[in-house]
Design an enzyme around this catalytic site. Sequence first.
Site, PDB file in Angstrom:
ATOM      1  N   ASP A   1      62.578   4.453  32.560  1.00 45.43           N
ATOM      2  CA  ASP A   1      62.688   4.817  33.672  1.00 45.43           C
ATOM      3  C   ASP A   1      62.682   3.878  34.163  1.00 45.43           C
ATOM      4  OD1 ASP A   1      64.857   6.840  32.831  1.00 45.43           O
ATOM      5  OD2 ASP A   1      63.208   8.687  33.509  1.00 45.43           O
ATOM      6  N   GLY A   2      61.723   3.349  33.957  1.00 42.14           N
ATOM      7  CA  GLY A   2      60.638   2.827  34.867  1.00 42.14           C
ATOM      8  C   GLY A   2      61.471   1.740  34.464  1.00 42.14           C
TER       9      GLY A   2
ATOM     10  N   ARG B   1      62.927  -0.684  38.645  1.00 38.22           N
ATOM     11  CA  ARG B   1      63.164  -2.134  38.752  1.00 38.22           C
ATOM     12  C   ARG B   1      64.376  -2.442  38.861  1.00 38.22           C
ATOM     13  NH1 ARG B   1      62.341  -6.843  35.357  1.00 38.22           N
ATOM     14  NH2 ARG B   1      62.766  -5.799  33.314  1.00 38.22           N
TER      15      ARG B   1
ATOM     16  N   ASP C   1      45.833  17.772  45.688  1.00 36.20           N
ATOM     17  CA  ASP C   1      45.580  16.364  44.608  1.00 36.20           C
ATOM     18  C   ASP C   1      46.890  15.974  45.031  1.00 36.20           C
ATOM     19  OD1 ASP C   1      43.455  17.045  43.384  1.00 36.20           O
ATOM     20  OD2 ASP C   1      44.821  17.868  41.860  1.00 36.20           O
TER      21      ASP C   1
ATOM     22  N   THR D   1      63.239  15.652  37.722  1.00 34.38           N
ATOM     23  CA  THR D   1      63.170  15.493  36.838  1.00 34.38           C
ATOM     24  C   THR D   1      62.159  14.530  36.635  1.00 34.38           C
ATOM     25  OG1 THR D   1      65.022  13.622  35.844  1.00 34.38           O
ATOM     26  CG2 THR D   1      65.390  16.224  36.268  1.00 34.38           C
ATOM     27  N   ALA D   2      61.514  13.950  37.176  1.00 34.03           N
ATOM     28  CA  ALA D   2      60.352  13.664  37.527  1.00 34.03           C
ATOM     29  C   ALA D   2      58.946  13.035  37.556  1.00 34.03           C
ATOM     30  CB  ALA D   2      61.049  11.343  37.933  1.00 34.03           C
TER      31      ALA D   2
ATOM     32  N   PHE E   1      58.853  17.067  38.724  1.00 28.70           N
ATOM     33  CA  PHE E   1      59.008  18.509  38.192  1.00 28.70           C
ATOM     34  C   PHE E   1      58.074  18.582  37.475  1.00 28.70           C
ATOM     35  CE2 PHE E   1      59.675  18.853  32.971  1.00 28.70           C
ATOM     36  CZ  PHE E   1      60.626  20.383  33.594  1.00 28.70           C
ATOM     37  N   SER E   2      56.958  17.128  37.444  1.00 29.90           N
ATOM     38  CA  SER E   2      55.712  17.193  36.444  1.00 29.90           C
ATOM     39  C   SER E   2      54.573  18.008  36.883  1.00 29.90           C
ATOM     40  CB  SER E   2      55.305  15.991  36.248  1.00 29.90           C
ATOM     41  OG  SER E   2      55.981  15.453  35.705  1.00 29.90           O
TER      42      SER E   2
END
Length: 341
Positions: free
Chosen positions: A76-77, A81, A180, A191-192, A195-196
């Site tokens: 995904d990174g 890009r 935080d 979903t990235a 999601f976390s």
Amino acid sequence: MSRRVLVLAHTGREESLKAAWEACAQLHASGIIPVMQKSELGDMEGFFGAMDQPVEILHDHIQLPDVELVMVLGGDGTILRAAELVREVDVPLLGVNLGHVGFLAESERADLAQTVEWIASREYTVEERMTIDVQVWVRGQKIWHTWALNEAAIEKGDRERMLELVTEVDERPLTSFGCDGVVLATPTGSTAYAFSAGGPVVWPEVEALLIVPISAHALFAKPLVVSPRSRLAVEVLNRTDALGVLWCDGRRSVDLPPGARVEVTRSTTPVRLARTHQTPFSARLVRKFELPIHGWRGPVPQSEQVHTGPVPIVRTPRTMAPPSGLRPYEPGSESDPPTEK
């Protein structure tokens, strides 16, 4: 007219270099001219040697608007890009996952040859994904302006200190808390990072914006789903001198001093993703996250006419027949029970 496909790869990984080499060879065999960035082509040929077929170099031999498709080899990174590269041109991205989850990718490494065949025969569709416009203001001055496909994440800059924030929706304050950070995400970004952080999964075709607090010290600090037409804002409060940092898609960042204000709205420029098959989003969730589905039976088959049997008659105590030799009780009869005087 010649067809051209730009091949983008994470050239820091050997597996990615091998996939780029195979993709260029298979594109040539299919009558399509592969295009690469000069640095990535140099990395690939430095590892394998010169290719037998020529590869055009982006910005030297060809420009982005002349490319039909961008084939992205990586996780995904790498796709994020690539999205930066093609944002201002009408060129779709097709990802081949070489990473871990690869939620934005359409194909897996084992399907590389099949993916090239689909490209050659134009067996793909293009869908648009919402992006967000991000602005940062400090003391009334705009100091930063960018965009994001997944999310704009406000995080604390000092691990030892909590960040004090106040959230805003449609120019009205919502709530303040120590935390935080806060994630402002698109459905694609649900979903990235969102999601976390405990946010909801939002189907890509749903037009919405998400606000997801990160480890907030507050009772009302739940993930929110708001209208895509809403204007979101997060301000770093002056209660402390704790610093924040804003990350967009995990690739671009700017520091946030106390008093900084981050504004997020829907962008008018989407990112276009190519799809080679119409897989339901639910099936993508199951495959990517390896969700358990054992015991699923599926929908009940539907017929044009539904036939039912006779409706049973259920007798209640008031409608049941009296036992033999007895007659039903009738109010006012001689059998009325005596009443106390």
